[in-house]
Design a protein around this motif. Structure first.
Motif, short mmCIF file in Angstrom:
data_model
loop_
_atom_site.label_atom_id
_atom_site.label_comp_id
_atom_site.label_asym_id
_atom_site.label_seq_id
_atom_site.Cartn_x
_atom_site.Cartn_y
_atom_site.Cartn_z
N THR A 57 -0.59 -3.39 -2.76
CA THR A 57 -0.17 -2.06 -2.29
C THR A 57 1.31 -1.84 -2.56
O THR A 57 1.71 -0.77 -3.04
CB THR A 57 -0.47 -1.92 -0.78
OG1 THR A 57 -1.86 -2.14 -0.58
CG2 THR A 57 -0.09 -0.55 -0.27
N ARG A 58 2.12 -2.85 -2.27
CA ARG A 58 3.56 -2.71 -2.50
C ARG A 58 3.88 -2.60 -3.99
O ARG A 58 4.79 -1.88 -4.38
CB ARG A 58 4.31 -3.88 -1.87
CG ARG A 58 4.31 -3.77 -0.37
CD ARG A 58 5.03 -4.91 0.27
NE ARG A 58 4.85 -4.79 1.71
CZ ARG A 58 5.79 -5.05 2.59
NH1 ARG A 58 6.96 -5.49 2.20
NH2 ARG A 58 5.55 -4.90 3.87
N ALA A 59 3.14 -3.33 -4.81
CA ALA A 59 3.36 -3.24 -6.26
C ALA A 59 3.09 -1.82 -6.75
O ALA A 59 3.83 -1.28 -7.57
CB ALA A 59 2.47 -4.25 -7.00
N TRP A 60 2.03 -1.21 -6.25
CA TRP A 60 1.72 0.17 -6.63
C TRP A 60 2.86 1.10 -6.21
O TRP A 60 3.29 1.95 -6.99
CB TRP A 60 0.40 0.59 -5.99
CG TRP A 60 0.09 2.05 -6.15
CD1 TRP A 60 0.13 3.01 -5.20
CD2 TRP A 60 -0.30 2.71 -7.37
NE1 TRP A 60 -0.21 4.23 -5.73
CE2 TRP A 60 -0.48 4.08 -7.06
CE3 TRP A 60 -0.51 2.29 -8.67
CZ2 TRP A 60 -0.86 5.01 -8.02
CZ3 TRP A 60 -0.90 3.22 -9.62
CH2 TRP A 60 -1.07 4.56 -9.29
N CYS A 61 3.36 0.90 -4.99
CA CYS A 61 4.45 1.75 -4.49
C CYS A 61 5.77 1.49 -5.19
O CYS A 61 6.60 2.39 -5.29
CB CYS A 61 4.62 1.55 -2.98
SG CYS A 61 3.20 2.11 -2.02
N LYS A 62 5.98 0.28 -5.66
CA LYS A 62 7.26 -0.10 -6.28
C LYS A 62 7.19 -0.10 -7.81
O LYS A 62 8.10 -0.60 -8.46
CB LYS A 62 7.68 -1.49 -5.80
CG LYS A 62 8.02 -1.54 -4.34
CD LYS A 62 8.45 -2.94 -3.97
CE LYS A 62 8.91 -2.94 -2.54
NZ LYS A 62 9.99 -3.87 -2.33
N LEU A 63 6.13 0.43 -8.35
CA LEU A 63 5.97 0.40 -9.79
C LEU A 63 7.13 1.05 -10.52
O LEU A 63 7.51 0.63 -11.61
CB LEU A 63 4.64 1.07 -10.16
CG LEU A 63 4.10 0.79 -11.54
CD1 LEU A 63 3.97 -0.70 -11.79
CD2 LEU A 63 2.76 1.45 -11.72
N HIS A 64 7.72 2.06 -9.91
CA HIS A 64 8.85 2.73 -10.53
C HIS A 64 10.08 1.82 -10.63
O HIS A 64 10.97 2.07 -11.42
CB HIS A 64 9.22 4.00 -9.74
CG HIS A 64 9.73 3.71 -8.36
ND1 HIS A 64 8.87 3.39 -7.32
CD2 HIS A 64 10.98 3.64 -7.88
CE1 HIS A 64 9.61 3.16 -6.23
NE2 HIS A 64 10.89 3.31 -6.54
N GLU A 65 10.11 0.72 -9.86
CA GLU A 65 11.22 -0.22 -9.91
C GLU A 65 11.07 -1.28 -11.01
O GLU A 65 12.00 -2.04 -11.25
CB GLU A 65 11.36 -0.95 -8.57
CG GLU A 65 11.74 -0.03 -7.43
CD GLU A 65 11.77 -0.76 -6.10
OE1 GLU A 65 11.72 -2.01 -6.07
OE2 GLU A 65 11.85 -0.07 -5.07
#
Length: 177
Positions: A57-65
């Protein structure tokens, strides 16, 4: 096998653009190794599954990073490792860990996995153990281990060397006995 930077470029672009199916294709080969990493850090399958799910879930949310030149594999493993560290800090994790120890069934007779994990936990610092796991068990390069742990390649190499050096006497004793 995890995707390399040139091979995953179309998937990476699609995922960053918000395509969930492309993100799943990009991350799918990393879920099982991420789960093994979490299991090595947390020692409990249920907690490892929770940590890996939260990391997804965090990877999906932080994909822009995700930086353009950074490979996806160490980036995702760093998210998994951070989630495991966060879980270990919570009072709930400490409580459930105590409950697991109190109510745990006796371990089966000493096998290779059991004795190696005992030698590992008795002789290695947690950071060294993580570097060893990432390099030898998950097959990450020194550079990927460094990126996952957030240290320099020299520090990653040093941690791997220290862990091997500390484990060598314990493994030699197990082979004799």
């Amino acid at each position: 096998m995890a995707l390399s930077l040139p091979a995953d470029l179309p998937l990476r672009r699609g995922a960053v653009a918000g395509d969930q199916a492309t993100f799943e294709s990009l991350i799918r080969p990393l879920v099982e190794p991420g789960l093994r990493l979490a299991l090595s850090m947390l020692g409990n399958r249920r907690d490892a599954e929770d940590a890996t799910q939260e990391a997804l879930t965090r990877a999906w949310c932080k994909l822009h990073e995700l930086r353009e030149r950074m490979p996806v594999r160490p980036w995702f493993f760093a998210i998994v490792a951070n989630q495991c560290r966060n879980m270990r800090r919570t009072p709930w994790f400490r409580l459930t860990s105590v409950v697991d120890v109190v109510y745990r069934q006796p371990a089966p007779g000493p096998g290779v996995e059991h004795s190696t994990s005992n030698a590992d936990s008795n002789n290695c610092r947690r950071a060294d153990r993580g570097a060893l796991f990432l390099h030898f068990y998950l097959g990450l390069s020194i550079e990927e281990v460094a990126a996952t742990l957030g240290v320099s390649p020299a520090a990653a190499k040093s941690r791997i060397y220290r862990a091997c050096h500390r484990l060598r006497p314990a493994v030699a004793l197990e082979e004799l006995g």
